[in-house]
Write an enzyme that holds these catalytic residues in place. Structure first.
Site, PDB file in Angstrom:
ATOM      1  N   ARG A 209       0.867  -1.183   0.000  1.00 51.44           N
ATOM      2  CA  ARG A 209       0.000   0.000   0.000  1.00 51.44           C
ATOM      3  C   ARG A 209       0.896   1.222   0.000  1.00 51.44           C
ATOM      4  O   ARG A 209       1.583   1.475   0.983  1.00 51.44           O
ATOM      5  CB  ARG A 209      -0.855  -0.073   1.283  1.00 51.44           C
ATOM      6  CG  ARG A 209      -1.969   0.904   1.386  1.00 51.44           C
ATOM      7  CD  ARG A 209      -2.510   0.927   2.809  1.00 51.44           C
ATOM      8  NE  ARG A 209      -1.610   1.671   3.681  1.00 51.44           N
ATOM      9  CZ  ARG A 209      -1.492   1.461   4.992  1.00 51.44           C
ATOM     10  NH1 ARG A 209      -2.172   0.515   5.598  1.00 51.44           N
ATOM     11  NH2 ARG A 209      -0.652   2.199   5.704  1.00 51.44           N
TER      12      ARG A 209
ATOM     13  N   HIS B 158      -3.115   4.420   5.228  1.00 53.35           N
ATOM     14  CA  HIS B 158      -4.328   3.584   5.235  1.00 53.35           C
ATOM     15  C   HIS B 158      -5.516   4.315   4.615  1.00 53.35           C
ATOM     16  O   HIS B 158      -6.209   3.802   3.739  1.00 53.35           O
ATOM     17  CB  HIS B 158      -4.646   3.165   6.677  1.00 53.35           C
ATOM     18  CG  HIS B 158      -5.952   2.459   6.828  1.00 53.35           C
ATOM     19  ND1 HIS B 158      -6.190   1.217   6.283  1.00 53.35           N
ATOM     20  CD2 HIS B 158      -7.110   2.823   7.459  1.00 53.35           C
ATOM     21  CE1 HIS B 158      -7.430   0.843   6.581  1.00 53.35           C
ATOM     22  NE2 HIS B 158      -8.002   1.804   7.276  1.00 53.35           N
TER      23      HIS B 158
ATOM     24  N   TYR C  40       4.507   4.396  11.564  1.00 54.36           N
ATOM     25  CA  TYR C  40       4.736   2.946  11.710  1.00 54.36           C
ATOM     26  C   TYR C  40       5.563   2.332  10.577  1.00 54.36           C
ATOM     27  O   TYR C  40       5.787   1.135  10.555  1.00 54.36           O
ATOM     28  CB  TYR C  40       3.408   2.197  11.866  1.00 54.36           C
ATOM     29  CG  TYR C  40       2.376   2.498  10.786  1.00 54.36           C
ATOM     30  CD1 TYR C  40       2.412   1.843   9.558  1.00 54.36           C
ATOM     31  CD2 TYR C  40       1.367   3.443  10.992  1.00 54.36           C
ATOM     32  CE1 TYR C  40       1.473   2.107   8.582  1.00 54.36           C
ATOM     33  CE2 TYR C  40       0.429   3.720  10.022  1.00 54.36           C
ATOM     34  CZ  TYR C  40       0.474   3.051   8.811  1.00 54.36           C
ATOM     35  OH  TYR C  40      -0.446   3.328   7.842  1.00 54.36           O
TER      36      TYR C  40
END
Ligand SMILES: Cc1ncc(C[n+]2csc(CCOP(=O)(O)OP(=O)(O)O)c2C)c(N)n1
Lengths: 344, 365
Positions: free
Chosen positions: B256, B260, B269
């Site tokens: 990705r 998100h 992260y």
């Protein structure tokens, strides 16, 4: 397989007969499978065994395993796949083995079954019936006696229905299977083996309608499912004490039939709501609130609730303390602020 | 006993990251016409995604989970379906849904906050984009099983993420599908993260494709940035399922590229060098190189699509409050009718058929 709607015809079952609730529900399933080839029945042990309460007895043999079959053991899986089947034109009727064992399916029921029609602006309706044997009074152990109705009634998009007698169980289940909406169909286990001599027919009150089961002048006792017989017992006993109780069977818990219930309460001026589930945030709270809003000027006393205690379902040896009975209903009736003699 | 059930050690790849043919014996390379269609869909998909991301930054959308980096998985899957097959996408899969031929503005209805789903699932044989993780896997199994009962030649293909494989519904769906031999293809886009949680905190399995063996399901692991490999694998799975061979599980290994959603901050992260590594494995460049294209061949078309989305997203839709009370049930129950009259302050007299309303025109509720 055709996808043409079949009209409900109940001719197969229309002669008067002595039948149990379980037997009447079995007839309803058989007649629905016969009448509409889109109907399929599946769940845990519903095939050759006929379900743990035998409600699907004989159906697998009669209709074959592409119409009635045992699924793997997983409640979310049962409801989730029923949703997909309904998206593809079938009308699944699924069984949850016991009330508390339907909880794994809660997400599928509340997030998808209830909402798909709304989410898709009416393009995808889900005519699924989820049959749930529910409630106590059978000496069952933990997880086998829950009255879980409000988990479902609080969710818009679901029809929630309870049956109380064999003839009405037949009618309601046929109507539920025929409904374009998803229906949570609650079957009171404690009444599965109670008998009635009746004609099994879909004619009569519609799926969303309450019915006045016993007319009376003094108090409207509002009950449903397993508590209807208890309310009727209270009405019989109450006669000796001078109370003439009207008993209403709600049948449909969502939608709520305001018209039938408010008409009764306006007539009697007093109301008691009875259910097995805990009183706190229970279904009776909604009934009492609605009736107060709509009938305030007709009420001679506060609306009282007779319910299960606000505790986890107790073990069998203590369940009689938890469950409402006719005496508790009559105690509530006696507390309805009588200034004159009832009926005066 | 376990033959064919386990994935290969290396993900299936037909074209390597540098754009050369990989030496493989697994599946044939799709023909040039198919590869060109895949490339074209990826160009459109990426442009659509970039446009929507920009509109989201301008506050025109409530939320948008980007597909960037996952175009090969999404176009490869969507184009492998036959017209009669069903797609069960998630919130992440807007590019797959657009590739399926659904009007981009209808796809944006939910992200704009106008309604929950803007397209007709039946017309497009595409379920609403699903948000509760893994729940769509069971819907796909049910739809596919119904198709078999009705003797219909329909396969259901469900998309899910790596995080969703941990949900109970995924387990139940794989098991039901295998027991029922339902014509379902599970395509897991393993993009490395479930929001912030990396794969190694999600599972201890050797790979997500290895999970199939426990259910008796044939499983494949494929390079999810190789559109040719995704297309070939999903096509083979659809054919096998349609022929009655039962379900197939495919893990497509991808990444990705964006956070998100627009509301997420991926720098909390993951490291930039990880993102850089995946930029080199870009699915579009890989296929363009292999096809010997300059890379700008379908830009005009993609630009038209973006301009159209820009124009149409520029006008605010104003959903009517009355629509709140529609389609809750097949017919509006009396109690809801009364609540609507009350909430919208409608004159009761003006609405015939509403019984039980008080004379002042308010609903009795
Ligand atoms: C049942 C459920 N739990 C939690 C969430 C909140 N949530 C949305 S996306 C997401 C991560 C999903 O990760 P993955 O399945 O890998 O898909 P991705 O977003 O990476 O495409 C979470 C936790 C949800 N949508 N549904």
């Amino acid at each position: 397989m055709s996808t043409v709607a079949q009209p409900v015809t109940a001719t197969e079952s229309s002669a008067r007969q002595s039948v149990t609730l379980a037997g009447a529900l079995n007839r309803a399933l058989g007649d629905a499978l016969e009448a509409d080839e889109r109907v399929v029945v599946f769940g845990e042990d519903v095939g050759p065994l006929g379900g743990v309460f035998r409600v699907t007895d004989g159906l697998a043999a009669r209709f074959g395993e592409s119409r009635v079959w045992d699924s793997p053991l997983a409640e979310s899986g049962i409801v989730g796949t029923a949703i997909g089947m309904a998206m593809n034109g079938l009308r699944p009727v699924v069984e949850m083995q016991f009330d508390a064992f339907a909880y794994p399916a809660f997400e599928q029921i509340t997030s998808h079954l209830a909402k798909m029609r709304n989410r898709t602006s009416g393009r995808v309706g889900l005519p699924v019936v989820v049959r749930i044997p529910y409630g106590g009074g059978i000496g069952g152990v933990e997880h086998h006696c829950d009255s879980s109705e409000v988990y479902y009634t609080h969710t818009a998009g679901l029809r929630v229905v309870t049956c109380a007698t064999p003839a009405d169980g037949y009618r309601l289940l046929r109507q539920a299977i025929d409904s374009p909406d998803p229906v949570i169909f609650l079957e009171p286990k404690r009444r599965y083996w109670s008998k009635e001599t009746a004609e099994l027919t879909v004619d009569g009150p519609a799926l969303h309608e309450a019915r006045v089961v016993r007319p009376g002048r003094d108090v409207t006792v509002i009950a449903y499912g397993g508590m209807l017989a208890t309310a009727l017992e209270a009405a019989e006993m109450g006669r000796a004490e001078g109370y003439d109780l009207e008993v209403v069977d709600l049948r449909s818990l969502n939608p709520f039939d305001d018209d039938t219930v408010t008409a009764s309460v306006r007539r009697t001026g007093r109301a008691v709501v009875v259910h097995e589930a805990a009183g706190f945030c229970g279904y009776g709270a909604e009934v009492a609130a609605r009736l107060t809003e709509q009938c305030f000027h007709h009420l001679a006393a506060p609306i009282l609730r007779v319910t299960g205690l606000d505790i986890p379902y107790p073990p069998p040896k203590l369940e009689a303390h938890h469950l409402p009975n006719a005496d508790r209903i009559l105690d509530a009736v006696a507390r309805l602020q009588w200034e004159d003699e009832p009926g005066a | 006993m376990t033959e064919g059930l386990l994935p290969t050690d290396e993900p299936i790849q037909l074209i390597d990251p540098a754009g050369s043919r990989t030496v493989t014996t697994t599946f044939d390379l799709p023909d040039r016409e198919t590869l060109t269609a895949l490339y074209r869909a990826m160009v459109s998909g990426r442009r659509f995604d970039a446009q929507v991301t920009a509109l989201t930054r301008q506050g025109r959308l409530a939320v948008y989970p980007s597909s960037r980096g996952q175009e090969a998985c999404q176009t490869g899957t969507a184009l492998a379906l036959r017209p009669q097959d069903w797609l069960f996408p998630t919130y992440r899969d807007s590019v797959a849904v657009v590739t399926r031929g659904i009007d981009p503005m209808d796809v944006l209805v939910s992200f704009r906050g106008d309604w929950h789903c803007g397209y007709d699932p039946r017309q497009h044989r595409t379920a609403p984009q699903c948000t509760p993780l893994a729940t769509n896997t069971l819907h796909a199994v049910g739809l596919a099983h119904a198709a078999r009962l009705k003797n219909e030649d329909t396969v259901a293909v469900v998309l899910l993420g790596d995080g969703a494989t941990s949900e109970g519904d995924t387990h139940e769906a794989l098991n039901f599908a295998a027991v029922w031999k339902a014509p379902v293809v599970f395509v897991v886009q393993n993009n490395g993260y479930a929001i912030s949680v990396p794969l190694h905190r999600q599972t201890a399995a050797p790979s997500l494709a290895h999970k199939g063996i426990g259910y008796g399901i044939r499983s494949f692991r494929v390079d999810g940035n190789d559109a040719a490999a995704v297309y070939a694998t999903v096509s083979a799975a659809v054919s096998a399922a349609a022929a009655g061979a039962g379900p197939v599980l495919i893990e497509a290994v991808t990444y990705r590229m964006e956070a998100h959603t627009n509301a997420d901050d991926a720098t909390r992260y993951r490291q930039d060098d990880e993102v850089a590594h995946w930029l080199e494995r870009d699915p579009l460049r890989r296929l363009a190189t292999f096809l010997g294209l300059k890379g700008s061949e379908f830009d005009d078309e993609a630009e038209l699509l973006a301009a159209d989305v820009r124009t149409r997203a520029g006008t605010d839709a104003s959903p009517s409050p009355e629509s709140l009370f529609e389609h809750v049930y097949a017919e509006r129950p009396v109690m809801l009718e009364r609540q609507m009259v009350d909430a919208l302050d409608l004159p009761a007299g003006g609405r015939s058929g509403v019984e039980g309303l008080e004379e002042d025109g308010r609903g009795t509720r």
